[in-house]
Design an enzyme around this catalytic site. Structure first.
Site, PDB file in Angstrom:
ATOM      1  N   HIS A  46       0.803  -1.224   0.000  1.00  0.00           N
ATOM      2  CA  HIS A  46       0.000   0.000   0.000  1.00  0.00           C
ATOM      3  C   HIS A  46       0.835   1.272   0.000  1.00  0.00           C
ATOM      4  O   HIS A  46       0.287   2.367  -0.106  1.00  0.00           O
ATOM      5  CB  HIS A  46      -0.973   0.013   1.175  1.00  0.00           C
ATOM      6  CG  HIS A  46      -2.317   0.578   0.829  1.00  0.00           C
ATOM      7  ND1 HIS A  46      -2.506   1.481  -0.200  1.00  0.00           N
ATOM      8  CD2 HIS A  46      -3.549   0.356   1.370  1.00  0.00           C
ATOM      9  CE1 HIS A  46      -3.778   1.801  -0.275  1.00  0.00           C
ATOM     10  NE2 HIS A  46      -4.435   1.149   0.663  1.00  0.00           N
ATOM     11  N   ASP A  70      -2.300   1.553  -4.944  1.00  0.00           N
ATOM     12  CA  ASP A  70      -3.573   1.877  -4.301  1.00  0.00           C
ATOM     13  C   ASP A  70      -4.638   0.864  -4.701  1.00  0.00           C
ATOM     14  O   ASP A  70      -4.481   0.099  -5.657  1.00  0.00           O
ATOM     15  CB  ASP A  70      -4.008   3.302  -4.607  1.00  0.00           C
ATOM     16  CG  ASP A  70      -4.108   3.556  -6.103  1.00  0.00           C
ATOM     17  OD1 ASP A  70      -3.609   4.592  -6.550  1.00  0.00           O
ATOM     18  OD2 ASP A  70      -4.666   2.687  -6.826  1.00  0.00           O
TER      19      ASP A  70
END
Lengths: 373, 476
Positions: B446, B450
């Site tokens: 992350h 995304d």
């Protein structure tokens, strides 16, 4: 259900018992001849273990006949790295087994016959067994010049070894087994039994190399079956029993309860490699990288097949020192095994800087380290 | 002199059998030199020197090759003590006594001599009075002494193990009828005697030439006798669990796993899952399997999954990237070296197929075959195991649907495939049909990936697999 299966067990066992009893004439000359239907070296070695552990040989002796698909068999206290070309074995898919008896390393294939003489510990007598084999051979082909040496080898024409011997003694039973070269692949034999590993120092039992010859080369009319038959005939005569061979399936738990566990144990890494007596390696290799040749020195102590102490001497700064010490730290305690070392080496790459140059140097060093195993 | 001493201690039952051990019928038959030594009870034990017995064939010396015990270990009679070798013969030396090992007379690879002490064993004479005794130490015993003991004046033939069993059950050997050779008392005789007393059924002992090991399951080839006669009365005994914890160092494959996973922990993972309808792909593969087989290649589903992933990576190259240690730079890798997690005997390995972006599905399949056979033989090279940029794990071959895979550094994404299940689904007409459904679980870093990117990549990958014909348009 249970009754049926136990009846079946009972019947099969009673067949063996009847054969045993049939073979039993007097207290000293009872005998049983069995032959394995399997060519798997581990299964056959397991049969030897089973008979050694479970059979009562008070009143009868047993002769076990077996042959294996290509395999190298090392003695109980030997060092496989010292005895054979492990790289070649892996490439050619030749099995490596460690037997429980002493002695040296041999190559088995279907052109080689194995004979195991089981007796009580008191009646353990190797010379007699080998003389029996020689007598059988001479009965088959009187012109064969074969004799037993005091090293318990059988020589052909006074110079070529056609049989090697080893033995195992337990608390109450003992066995003596020997090979007999009928028509084995001598080319493969000599190439696998030559160790490429340098710088090994160990107290393991060394093998004594010998020139070998197949009986088939001396007399092309001979086959393994004929030799087996002649030996069985001689054994039967000497023990005053019928010339009858009982076939045995080394995978059959009902006849040999517990045999599959024995087979498994013989195949474990801990047994085959882990039982190697402590040894050390002091060697080096040259690495060619781009335009330079680098000299690397390696020192390792291996105990129970695991690296106890490891020292790698590299040209300074060729690899980041932190990475080198990481490699050494990780190798310590892991198996002296190419597979394990490869895994460790490649894993370590995941957690270090992602630099192509670094990676190719690292891979080169690790490939060379793995060649030592 | 010695006889007198033994009689005087015969009233002390618990040490009786131990002292009897040193008496031997052969000692009375042959006139060997005997060594007498006094022992006085200072502590509870009495040290006995266990000598190396005769090996046979006139051998006088052997090399000690392996010790199975060390000083301080307790041993029972018949336990293995060490392995010695002499002239191609390997001999297992077993203990003659119960007790504690106090001294090893040789170290590894030393030469040991027949007739000389091998180990010192402390025989337990605690639990009360241990008077001064003259113990006759006999010379190397013959092999028969294990099975044939005799107390002076009382001819009960039984092995020390049988004697112990009798003693533990408070049975007088004189009350038992021996059924062995020379009226020897066997273990079965004791058990039968006990059975008569308690009325319990005991395992029938096969009086056969083949002596089976202790039965673990129903594979014991015991002669079925009298099973229906008696009604079993359970003998209550406290259940003893003798399992022990086992601690061993983390090495090898596990060490590698520890390293990888500890590094992976630093990556903030997020997950994204979906289900894929593979009905059309299943059919396609069935058609193509024999074609590949003719060319000598086994075609599974993986080559399709791998190629579709590579096509997806062309559109979303961030998933084929690597973040450096300091999180300052992202490197977009040009090659799609897609790793395939493999489960081997030793553990998890992840070889990768190089440059999938320029490989055909057949080439991928062929390469997978090669990696798989090397992997199962434990012969994968460093080149095959390094350089991966993206990984797929087909855990579905073992089982499972959704998982939470862990990213393998230095990569930034991983996909885990569940098993293919046949489930009812609705088609465009609203009808229920049989669909081949597989679940996929993605994990991504992350810090640089995304959720939207992951979702779009997954959708693209899914569309290629649900409609394999669409792959043809974008294949390079």
């Amino acid at each position: 259900m249970v009754l049926q299966s136990s009846l079946k067990n009972c019947l099969q066992l009673s067949c063996i018992l009847r054969t045993l009893k049939a073979g039993f004439r007097s207290t000293t000359s009872g005998g049983l001849i069995i032959q394995s239907v399997s060519n798997d070296v581990y299964q056959n070695l397991a049969v030897e273990d089973w008979i050694h552990d479970h059979m009562n040989l008070e009143n009868r002796q047993v002769l076990f006949l077996w042959r294996n698909s290509p395999a190298v068999v090392i003695g109980r206290h030997q060092n496989p790295w010292q005895e054979c070309n492990l790289r070649l074995l892996r490439q050619k898919n030749i099995k490596l087994a460690r037997r429980r008896s002493g002695g040296g390393t041999v190559y088995h294939d279907l052109g080689n016959i194995n004979l195991t003489f089981f007796t009580t510990r008191k009646k353990y007598e190797r010379m007699e067994n080998l003389k029996l084999v020689v007598k059988a051979l001479k009965a088959l082909r009187p012109q064969l010049d074969v004799h037993v040496t005091d090293r318990y080898d059988i020589l052909l024409d006074r110079q070529y070894k056609i049989s090697g011997t080893a033995a195992k003694l337990g608390r109450t039973t003992a066995y003596h087994h020997c090979t007999l070269l009928c028509n084995a692949d001598k080319f493969v034999l000599s190439s696998v039994l030559k160790s490429p590993y340098k710088g090994l120092k160990s107290n393991a039992t060394p093998s004594v190399p010998a020139s070998v010859k197949n009986l088939f080369e001396e007399d092309p009319s001979l086959t393994c079956e004929m030799l087996l038959d002649a030996i069985v005939e001689e054994y039967a005569t000497q023990h005053q029993i019928d010339h009858h061979i009982t076939l045995i399936n080394p995978a059959d738990e009902t006849v040999l309860p517990g045999i599959n566990n024995k087979t498994k144990e013989l195949q474990t890494w801990e047994w085959v490699y882990g039982k190697t007596p402590k040894f050390s390696i002091s060697t080096g290799f040259n690495m060619v990288y781009k335009d330079s040749v680098l000299d690397v020195k390696v020192d390792m102590d291996v105990k129970h097949g695991r690296i106890e102490v490891c020292n790698i001497d590299l040209p300074e700064q060729w690899l980041p020192p932190a990475l080198c010490s990481e490699l050494v730290k990780n190798l310590t305690g892991s198996k002296f095994c190419p597979n394990e070392t490869t895994t460790l080496a490649t894993t370590l790459l995941r957690v270090c800087p992602q630099d192509d140059e670094l990676h190719s140097r690292w891979n080169l060093l690790c490939e060379n380290m793995i060649m030592l195993m | 002199v010695c006889i007198h001493r033994v009689r005087s201690c015969s009233s002390i039952r618990f040490i009786k059998s131990k002292y009897v051990c040193v008496f031997d019928k052969s000692a009375l038959k042959f006139s060997h030199q005997q060594r007498l030594f006094r022992t006085s009870a200072v502590s509870c034990g009495q040290i006995v020197q266990f000598k190396l017995s005769d090996i046979g064939e006139g051998i006088t010396e052997v090399t000690v090759k392996e010790w199975y015990i060390k000083e301080g270990d307790s041993v029972s009679q018949f336990d293995s003590i060490c392995e010695v070798q002499s002239d191609k013969a390997s001999v297992t030396i077993t203990s003659r006594y119960d007790g504690i090992i106090r001294k090893l007379h040789y170290s590894l690879d030393e030469i040991a001599y027949v007739g000389k002490p091998l180990v010192d064993i402390e025989i337990d004479t605690s639990k009360g009075v241990a008077p001064e005794e003259d113990v006759v130490e006999t010379p190397p015993m013959s092999h028969e002494e294990h099975t044939h003991q005799e107390i002076k004046g009382h001819k009960t033939l039984a092995t020390p193990a049988v004697r112990r069993l009798a003693m533990e059950n408070n049975i007088k050997l004189s009350e038992i009828v021996g059924t062995g050779k020379d009226n020897r008392i066997l273990k079965e005789d004791i058990l039968n005697y006990l059975a008569k007393q308690t009325g319990a059924i005991l395992p029938p002992s096969p009086k056969a030439e083949i002596i089976p090991p202790l039965p673990k399951s129903e594979t014991v080839p015991a002669a079925p006798k009298d099973k229906a006669r008696k009604i079993p009365v359970p003998v209550s005994r406290p259940i003893v669990f003798s399992g022990k914890d086992k601690t061993e160092p983390v090495t090898g494959f596990h060490k590698a796993m520890v390293k990888t996973m500890s590094a992976a922990l630093k990556i903030p993972h997020f997950g994204y899952c979906d289900e894929i309808d593979l009905t059309q792909l299943v059919q396609l593969r069935e058609e193509l399997k024999p074609v590949a087989q003719l060319r000598g290649v086994k075609l599974s589903f993986m080559p399709f999954f791998i190629k579709a992933a590579s096509l997806g990576l062309l559109q979303y190259p961030i998933l084929n990237a690597s973040l450096d240690e300091s999180c300052q730079n992202v490197t977009y890798k040009a090659s799609h070296n897609i790793g395939v997690a493999m489960d081997t005997e030793q553990g998890l390995i992840v070889p990768n197929v190089k440059n999938v972006q320029v490989c055909s599905i057949f080439e991928i399949a062929s390469e997978l075959n090669r990696l798989q056979s090397l992997g199962s033989a434990g012969q994968l090279g460093t080149n095959d195991l390094t350089g991966g940029t993206f990984t797929l794990s087909n855990i579905g071959t073992i089982g499972g649907t959704y998982t939470k895979p862990v990213i393998l550094p230095p990569e930034v994404a991983i996909g885990a495939l569940g098993k293919i299940q046949v489930l009812p689904r609705f088609n465009e007409k609203g009808e229920v049909f049989k669909a081949q459904i597989m679940n996929v679980s993605w994990s991504a870093d992350h810090r640089i990936v995304d959720g939207a990117t992951m979702a779009r990549f997954s959708n693209l990958w899914k569309s290629y697999l649900e409609n394999p014909a669409s792959m043809l348009l974008d294949l390079k």
